[in-house]
Structure formats: structure tokens, C-alpha cells
Design a protein around this motif. Structure first.
Motif, PDB file in Angstrom:
ATOM      1  N   GLN B   6       0.848  -1.180   0.000  1.00 29.16           N
ATOM      2  CA  GLN B   6       0.000   0.000   0.000  1.00 29.16           C
ATOM      3  C   GLN B   6       0.890   1.238   0.000  1.00 29.16           C
ATOM      4  O   GLN B   6       1.942   1.251   0.633  1.00 29.16           O
ATOM      5  CB  GLN B   6      -0.888   0.035   1.239  1.00 29.16           C
ATOM      6  N   SER B   7       0.428   2.254  -0.697  1.00 27.11           N
ATOM      7  CA  SER B   7       1.171   3.511  -0.672  1.00 27.11           C
ATOM      8  C   SER B   7       0.197   4.671  -0.799  1.00 27.11           C
ATOM      9  O   SER B   7      -0.877   4.539  -1.402  1.00 27.11           O
ATOM     10  CB  SER B   7       2.205   3.556  -1.806  1.00 27.11           C
ATOM     11  N   PRO B   8       0.537   5.836  -0.208  1.00 26.25           N
ATOM     12  CA  PRO B   8       1.688   6.022   0.658  1.00 26.25           C
ATOM     13  C   PRO B   8       1.408   5.477   2.056  1.00 26.25           C
ATOM     14  O   PRO B   8       0.295   5.072   2.359  1.00 26.25           O
ATOM     15  CB  PRO B   8       1.842   7.541   0.675  1.00 26.25           C
ATOM     16  N   LYS B   9       2.399   5.502   2.925  1.00 25.33           N
ATOM     17  CA  LYS B   9       2.210   5.054   4.301  1.00 25.33           C
ATOM     18  C   LYS B   9       1.444   6.109   5.103  1.00 25.33           C
ATOM     19  O   LYS B   9       0.606   5.794   5.933  1.00 25.33           O
ATOM     20  CB  LYS B   9       3.569   4.793   4.957  1.00 25.33           C
ATOM     21  N   TYR B  10       1.779   7.386   4.834  1.00 20.16           N
ATOM     22  CA  TYR B  10       1.090   8.500   5.474  1.00 20.16           C
ATOM     23  C   TYR B  10       0.593   9.449   4.384  1.00 20.16           C
ATOM     24  O   TYR B  10       1.296   9.681   3.399  1.00 20.16           O
ATOM     25  CB  TYR B  10       2.022   9.271   6.420  1.00 20.16           C
ATOM     26  N   LEU B  11      -0.592   9.988   4.579  1.00 16.84           N
ATOM     27  CA  LEU B  11      -1.185  10.882   3.591  1.00 16.84           C
ATOM     28  C   LEU B  11      -1.934  11.983   4.317  1.00 16.84           C
ATOM     29  O   LEU B  11      -2.728  11.713   5.225  1.00 16.84           O
ATOM     30  CB  LEU B  11      -2.131  10.103   2.685  1.00 16.84           C
ATOM     31  N   PHE B  12      -1.675  13.210   3.872  1.00 13.72           N
ATOM     32  CA  PHE B  12      -2.351  14.346   4.462  1.00 13.72           C
ATOM     33  C   PHE B  12      -3.196  15.012   3.388  1.00 13.72           C
ATOM     34  O   PHE B  12      -2.745  15.222   2.268  1.00 13.72           O
ATOM     35  CB  PHE B  12      -1.327  15.332   5.036  1.00 13.72           C
ATOM     36  N   ARG B  13      -4.380  15.360   3.740  1.00 15.23           N
ATOM     37  CA  ARG B  13      -5.322  15.927   2.775  1.00 15.23           C
ATOM     38  C   ARG B  13      -5.994  17.156   3.349  1.00 15.23           C
ATOM     39  O   ARG B  13      -6.319  17.190   4.548  1.00 15.23           O
ATOM     40  CB  ARG B  13      -6.391  14.882   2.444  1.00 15.23           C
ATOM     41  N   PRO B 107       0.312  -3.101   4.626  1.00 15.05           N
ATOM     42  CA  PRO B 107       0.783  -2.414   5.833  1.00 15.05           C
ATOM     43  C   PRO B 107      -0.070  -1.230   6.249  1.00 15.05           C
ATOM     44  O   PRO B 107       0.112  -0.693   7.343  1.00 15.05           O
ATOM     45  CB  PRO B 107       2.187  -1.956   5.445  1.00 15.05           C
ATOM     46  N   GLY B 108      -0.995  -0.808   5.374  1.00 18.61           N
ATOM     47  CA  GLY B 108      -1.900   0.273   5.744  1.00 18.61           C
ATOM     48  C   GLY B 108      -1.436   1.649   5.302  1.00 18.61           C
ATOM     49  O   GLY B 108      -0.248   1.889   5.070  1.00 18.61           O
ATOM     50  N   THR B 109      -2.404   2.544   5.147  1.00 22.07           N
ATOM     51  CA  THR B 109      -2.164   3.970   4.881  1.00 22.07           C
ATOM     52  C   THR B 109      -2.907   4.775   5.933  1.00 22.07           C
ATOM     53  O   THR B 109      -4.104   4.576   6.136  1.00 22.07           O
ATOM     54  CB  THR B 109      -2.681   4.378   3.481  1.00 22.07           C
ATOM     55  N   ARG B 110      -2.182   5.659   6.592  1.00 19.70           N
ATOM     56  CA  ARG B 110      -2.831   6.518   7.588  1.00 19.70           C
ATOM     57  C   ARG B 110      -3.145   7.852   6.936  1.00 19.70           C
ATOM     58  O   ARG B 110      -2.231   8.580   6.525  1.00 19.70           O
ATOM     59  CB  ARG B 110      -1.937   6.720   8.808  1.00 19.70           C
TER      60      ARG B 110
END
Lengths: 111, 114
Positions: B6-13, B107-110
Motif C-alpha cells: 500500500q502507498s503512501p504510508k502517510y497521507l495528508f489531505r 501495511p496500511g495507509t494513515r
């Protein structure tokens, strides 16, 4: 909707002790699965037990299933600090093939 | 290595923006799934797909969209219509549509909405 509910919500033990987590569900199942999730990671499948099975083992893990009580338990023997994680039960029922997850039990094993 | 990524690991919107979360698997699995995980609520099913070019809504599909153009890929778009998108998103796959087979998770995306 969530089918399985784990108990307790949190469990704290010392290394070397056994850890027991329980899962109760409401409707008849085809199978029940247990998963582990380390903090901030994806889930990892541990064991699948079918409705016609009563007990399964995998290494230090022992899973039991009591369909008359609609419950399952996961026993981790001789726990290690590396067992610290959240543990989820997931049930598959009726015509659906998709597991329904509970809220999980958070296990902390102190070294 | 076989697995699911999964990508990205962290995402801000920012509010009002659409974002797309990537999920790829090389396990040759037919079925793929998207879950949302919030603290204390376990996993909730957003969408799932049994075969290419076919997908179904899960329990909380409102404000989300998916596509399944390739067997290996199942991207999730979080639209501006999703009122509370901040969460941990997990993608999974399984060998077939039969519930006897375990699910393999990425692994997930936060995702965090600013």
C-alpha cells in the motif's frame, strides 16, 4: 455490523505467562479466524477454525470453538514481549465469504 | 517477495480534496478488499472485489470509490463527500471469494485531514 466481540478489551501480563482471549458471536458461523496486528501495521492471519472443529493448534497458539455457546478462545502459551499486539477474531457466516471483524483485544506482555 | 503493498504510508489531505490510496498485490489473488480502522472500532468494510471490473459496496461505502481494472490493483479514492476521512486504511486480498481462505493484509495507509 460487527459479529465477533473480543473479551477482554485489554490484557497485561508478564513474559512467560499464558494469555487467553475470548470471542463471542451472535449468529451461526461457517468458520472463525484469529488475526494479530502490531501497532500501526496490517493484520496477520493466525488460525482458521471451521464450525465442525473444536480445537486447533499452531506453535504456542491454541484455539477452541464452542458453537453451542457461540464462543471461541485464543490461548498464547509462554508469552513473549514480541507477542505484544492487538488480536482480532473474525467470523464468516451464511452465504457471505467476507470475514466480519470484532474490535480486538490489546495484549501487552511485559519483559 | 510475494505480498500486498500500500502507498503512501502517510497521507495528508486538505478538506475538499479527493485522494487516492494505492493497493497492489502479486499473490495472484482474485478477491481484494478495503477496510477502514478507527480506534476502538475494529475493521469496517468499505468495498470489495471478487474479479476484475467488478466490485461491491461494503458497510461504509459512502464517500468512497474504487476501480478494479487489473487483477493486481485495487485503488481506493476518498472523495470530498466523506465527512470524516481521518483513519487508518487497510487493503487485503484472498485466494478466492470463498471464506475458508485467509485474508492477507497490506501495511496500511494513515490518512489525516488537515
Amino acid at each position: 455490523s460487527q459479529q465477533g466481540e473480543e473479551d477482554p478489551q485489554a490484557l497485561s501480563i508478564q513474559e512467560g505467562e499464558n494469555a487467553t482471549m475470548n470471542c463471542s458471536y451472535k449468529t451461526s458461523i461457517n468458520n472463525l479466524q484469529w488475526y494479530r496486528q502490531n501497532s500501526g501495521r496490517g493484520l496477520v492471519h493466525l488460525i482458521l477454525i471451521r464450525s465442525n472443529e473444536r480445537e486447533k493448534h499452531s506453535g504456542r497458539l491454541r484455539v477452541t470453538l464452542d458453537t453451542s455457546k457461540k464462543s471461541s478462545s485464543l490461548l498464547i502459551t509462554a508469552s513473549r514481549a514480541a507477542d505484544t499486539a492487538s488480536y482480532f477474531c473474525a467470523t464468516v457466516s451464511g452465504g457471505s465469504y467476507i470475514p466480519t471483524f470484532g474490535r480486538g483485544t490489546s495484549l501487552i506482555v511485559h519483559p | 517477495d510475494g505480498g500486498i503493498t500500500q502507498s503512501p504510508k502517510y497521507l495528508f489531505r486538505k478538506e475538499g480534496q479527493n485522494v487516492t490510496l494505492s493497493c497492489e498485490q502479486n499473490l495472484n489473488h482474485d478477491a481484494m478488499y478495503w477496510y477502514r480502522q478507527d480506534p476502538g472500532q475494529g475493521l469496517r468494510l468499505i468495498y470489495y472485489s471478487q474479479i476484475v471490473n467488478d466490485f461491491q459496496k461494503g458497510d461504509i461505502a459512502e464517500g468512497y470509490s474504487v476501480s478494479r481494472e487489473k487483477k493486481e490493483s485495487f485503488p481506493l479514492t476518498v472523495t470530498s463527500a466523506q465527512k470524516n476521512p481521518t483513519a487508518f486504511y487497510l487493503c487485503a486480498s484472498s485466494n478466492s471469494g470463498r471464506g475458508y481462505n485467509e485474508q492477507f493484509f497490506g501495511p496500511g495507509t494513515r490518512l489525516t485531514v488537515l
